[in-house]
Design a protein around this motif. Structure first.
Motif, short mmCIF file in Angstrom:
data_model
loop_
_atom_site.label_atom_id
_atom_site.label_comp_id
_atom_site.label_asym_id
_atom_site.label_seq_id
_atom_site.Cartn_x
_atom_site.Cartn_y
_atom_site.Cartn_z
N THR A 104 -13.24 1.68 -8.80
CA THR A 104 -12.09 1.21 -9.41
C THR A 104 -11.00 1.93 -8.35
OG1 THR A 104 -12.62 0.60 -11.32
CG2 THR A 104 -10.32 0.98 -11.07
N MET A 105 -10.92 3.18 -8.26
CA MET A 105 -10.16 4.12 -7.62
C MET A 105 -10.01 4.17 -6.35
SD MET A 105 -7.92 5.88 -9.27
CE MET A 105 -6.38 6.19 -8.42
N VAL A 106 -11.33 3.76 -5.75
CA VAL A 106 -11.36 3.81 -4.09
C VAL A 106 -10.42 2.28 -3.76
CG1 VAL A 106 -13.02 3.01 -2.39
CG2 VAL A 106 -13.43 4.83 -3.69
N LEU A 107 -10.76 1.17 -4.51
CA LEU A 107 -9.89 -0.03 -4.25
C LEU A 107 -8.54 0.21 -4.48
CD1 LEU A 107 -12.42 -2.38 -5.94
CD2 LEU A 107 -12.36 -2.10 -3.48
N ALA A 108 -8.16 0.69 -5.53
CA ALA A 108 -6.81 0.95 -6.00
C ALA A 108 -6.10 1.65 -4.99
CB ALA A 108 -6.54 1.72 -7.31
N VAL A 109 -6.60 2.84 -4.52
CA VAL A 109 -5.97 3.65 -3.38
C VAL A 109 -5.80 2.97 -2.13
CG1 VAL A 109 -6.24 5.90 -2.06
CG2 VAL A 109 -6.61 5.93 -4.31
N ALA A 110 -7.05 2.41 -1.93
CA ALA A 110 -6.91 1.67 -0.42
C ALA A 110 -5.82 0.63 -0.37
CB ALA A 110 -8.26 0.99 -0.23
N GLY A 111 -5.94 -0.21 -1.55
CA GLY A 111 -4.80 -1.52 -1.54
C GLY A 111 -3.49 -0.84 -1.64
N ALA A 112 -3.22 0.24 -2.41
CA ALA A 112 -2.08 0.72 -2.44
C ALA A 112 -1.24 1.38 -1.25
CB ALA A 112 -1.93 1.88 -3.90
N VAL A 113 -2.17 1.81 -0.36
CA VAL A 113 -1.89 2.51 0.71
C VAL A 113 -1.58 1.51 1.71
CG1 VAL A 113 -2.44 3.43 2.75
CG2 VAL A 113 -3.17 4.63 0.73
N VAL A 114 -2.13 0.20 1.81
CA VAL A 114 -1.64 -0.67 2.70
C VAL A 114 -0.34 -1.64 2.11
CG1 VAL A 114 -2.63 -3.17 3.61
CG2 VAL A 114 -4.03 -0.96 3.34
N VAL A 115 -0.53 -1.88 0.92
CA VAL A 115 0.63 -2.39 0.34
C VAL A 115 1.82 -1.68 0.14
CG1 VAL A 115 1.54 -3.77 -1.57
CG2 VAL A 115 -0.64 -4.21 -1.00
N GLY A 116 1.75 -0.32 -0.28
CA GLY A 116 2.98 0.29 -0.28
C GLY A 116 3.66 0.76 1.23
N SER A 117 2.67 0.93 2.05
CA SER A 117 3.27 1.26 3.30
C SER A 117 3.95 0.15 3.97
CB SER A 117 1.97 1.69 4.20
OG SER A 117 1.51 2.91 3.79
N LEU A 118 3.15 -1.03 3.85
CA LEU A 118 3.97 -2.18 4.54
C LEU A 118 5.21 -2.64 3.82
CD1 LEU A 118 0.96 -4.79 4.81
CD2 LEU A 118 2.07 -3.38 6.60
N ALA A 119 5.07 -2.27 2.51
CA ALA A 119 6.60 -2.63 1.74
C ALA A 119 7.47 -1.52 2.13
CB ALA A 119 6.52 -2.52 0.28
N ALA A 120 7.40 -0.18 2.51
CA ALA A 120 8.15 0.64 2.99
C ALA A 120 8.72 0.61 4.50
CB ALA A 120 7.65 2.11 3.01
N TYR A 121 8.00 -0.14 5.14
CA TYR A 121 8.28 -0.47 6.60
C TYR A 121 9.36 -1.32 6.56
CZ TYR A 121 7.45 -1.27 11.49
OH TYR A 121 7.83 -1.53 12.58
N ARG A 122 9.83 -2.11 5.78
CA ARG A 122 10.88 -3.17 6.06
C ARG A 122 11.60 -3.02 4.53
NH1 ARG A 122 11.99 -3.58 11.17
NH2 ARG A 122 10.18 -4.81 12.42
N PRO A 123 12.16 -1.97 3.99
CA PRO A 123 12.81 -1.83 2.78
C PRO A 123 13.65 -2.99 2.51
CG PRO A 123 12.95 0.26 3.79
CD PRO A 123 12.66 -0.67 4.80
N ASN A 124 13.67 -3.48 1.24
CA ASN A 124 14.69 -4.86 0.93
C ASN A 124 14.46 -5.91 1.41
OD1 ASN A 124 16.10 -2.89 -0.92
ND2 ASN A 124 17.32 -2.26 0.90
N SER A 125 13.26 -5.99 2.11
CA SER A 125 12.66 -7.41 2.78
C SER A 125 12.03 -8.24 1.63
CB SER A 125 11.79 -7.11 3.97
OG SER A 125 10.51 -6.52 3.50
N PRO A 126 11.67 -9.30 1.95
CA PRO A 126 10.92 -10.34 1.10
C PRO A 126 9.65 -9.75 0.44
CG PRO A 126 11.98 -11.74 2.48
CD PRO A 126 12.46 -10.22 3.02
N ALA A 127 8.97 -9.09 1.74
CA ALA A 127 7.51 -8.61 1.15
C ALA A 127 7.88 -7.27 0.46
CB ALA A 127 6.91 -8.07 2.69
N ASP A 128 9.07 -6.64 0.63
CA ASP A 128 9.02 -5.46 -0.32
C ASP A 128 9.46 -5.68 -1.59
OD1 ASP A 128 9.72 -2.70 -1.10
OD2 ASP A 128 11.66 -2.78 -0.48
#
Length: 308
Positions: A104-128
């Motif tokens: 569970t923790m491996v999947l949570a960390v891996a998914g959160a790193v990808v989604v969180g990083s992509l969301a931060a790359y374009r703040p306030n964008s639709p993806a964010d």
């Protein structure tokens, strides 16, 4: 580093003692085990013999003293129900919980790193905004409700997944999804906030001016510096997974430490309950130590403070 570990071990000694005290005395408030293990027609002599055989005829404080002496010799007693050594039964069940929490923790960390990083790359964008909505929903989702709805929809209604057990990949889907949803939601928010700050830092601008690709800037330069707060939260969530496994394992019949605790409470199996809680507490203690070490390795200020 040594000073940091020594201080952490010392500060954790008192909570560990409180756990030992609490589980011993609270377990005995659940009732007399003789009422479960002897027939209704049992005579007073049979009850006295049962209590004497298991040490329940002594005052509680004397029982606690004997328990501490046994702990000093790494003797956790025997299960009332199976007569199996309590430590052996707990060690047989604990790997199932660790496997569930680890996956569970491996999947949570891996998914959160990808989604969180992509969301931060374009703040306030639709993806964010989508990531923010989904992570907030996931972080506030009650585990027990999600588990029950998962069983109702995917196991009972659609028949795609089993309702309980641990055999086969399909049996892992609902337990892992139930444990995954909240850590994933929390970690996405933490990673996103840390990455927004890191991506606006001067060293990122320098890396871009030297021709570094965007993927390298995001996942190498910025993510490394944003990892410290995420690691701290991930460690706390890992500890919560061990505790939260009690609910999940009970609902899905997962043969881990959580289900063992619930069964031992219902069966008034004091030795088994004490061993299960103590092993869980020690595991949480060790996880805290590992988190501190990881945090010190990532942040030089922590190492300098530990040696000051």
């Amino acid at each position: 580093m040594v000073r940091l570990l020594r201080r952490r071990i010392t500060s954790s000694a008192l909570p560990l003692l409180v756990v030992i005290l609490g589980v011993f005395f609270l377990a005995r408030l659940t009732g007399d085990p003789a009422n479960l293990y002897l027939p209704l027609s049992a005579t007073d002599e049979m009850r006295e013999a049962f209590a004497a055989r298991h040490g329940f005829d002594q005052p509680v404080l004397v029982q606690f003293g004997d328990y501490l002496v046994q702990l000093a010799h790494l003797d956790f007693g025997e299960s009332l129900r199976t007569t199996q050594p309590a430590a052996e039964a707990v060690l047989q069940a604990f790997p199932a919980t660790l496997q569930l929490a680890g996956v569970t923790m491996v999947l949570a960390v891996a998914g959160a790193v990808v989604v969180g990083s992509l969301a931060a790359y374009r703040p306030n964008s639709p993806a964010d905004r989508i990531a923010g909505f989904l992570s907030s929903t996931a972080a506030s989702m009650p585990d027990f409700w999600f588990a029950i709805m998962g069983v109702l929809v995917f196991a009972v209604t659609l028949g795609w997944l089993p309702t309980s057990g641990s055999l086969g990949p399909a049996a892992w889907v609902l337990p892992v999804a139930t444990l995954l949803i909240r850590p994933f939601g929390v970690l996405v928010q933490v990673v996103r906030a840390a990455m927004v700050s890191a991506l606006s830092a001067p060293y990122v601008k320098v890396a871009r001016s030297k021709g570094a690709g965007e993927a390298r800037v995001v996942f190498a330069h910025a993510l490394r510096n944003a990892a410290a707060p995420a690691l701290t939260v991930a460690g706390d969530l890992s500890i919560g997974l061990v505790n939260g496994a009690v609910v999940v394992e009970t609902i899905f019949g997962w043969p881990g430490i959580g289900k063992l605790m619930i069964d031992s409470i219902l069966q008034r199996d004091f030795a088994l309950l004490q061993a299960a809680v103590l092993l869980t507490a020690v595991t949480i203690f060790l996880l805290n130590i590992l988190i501190d070490i990881g945090y010190a390795l990532l942040d030089a200020r922590v190492r300098q403070g530990a040696t000051a």
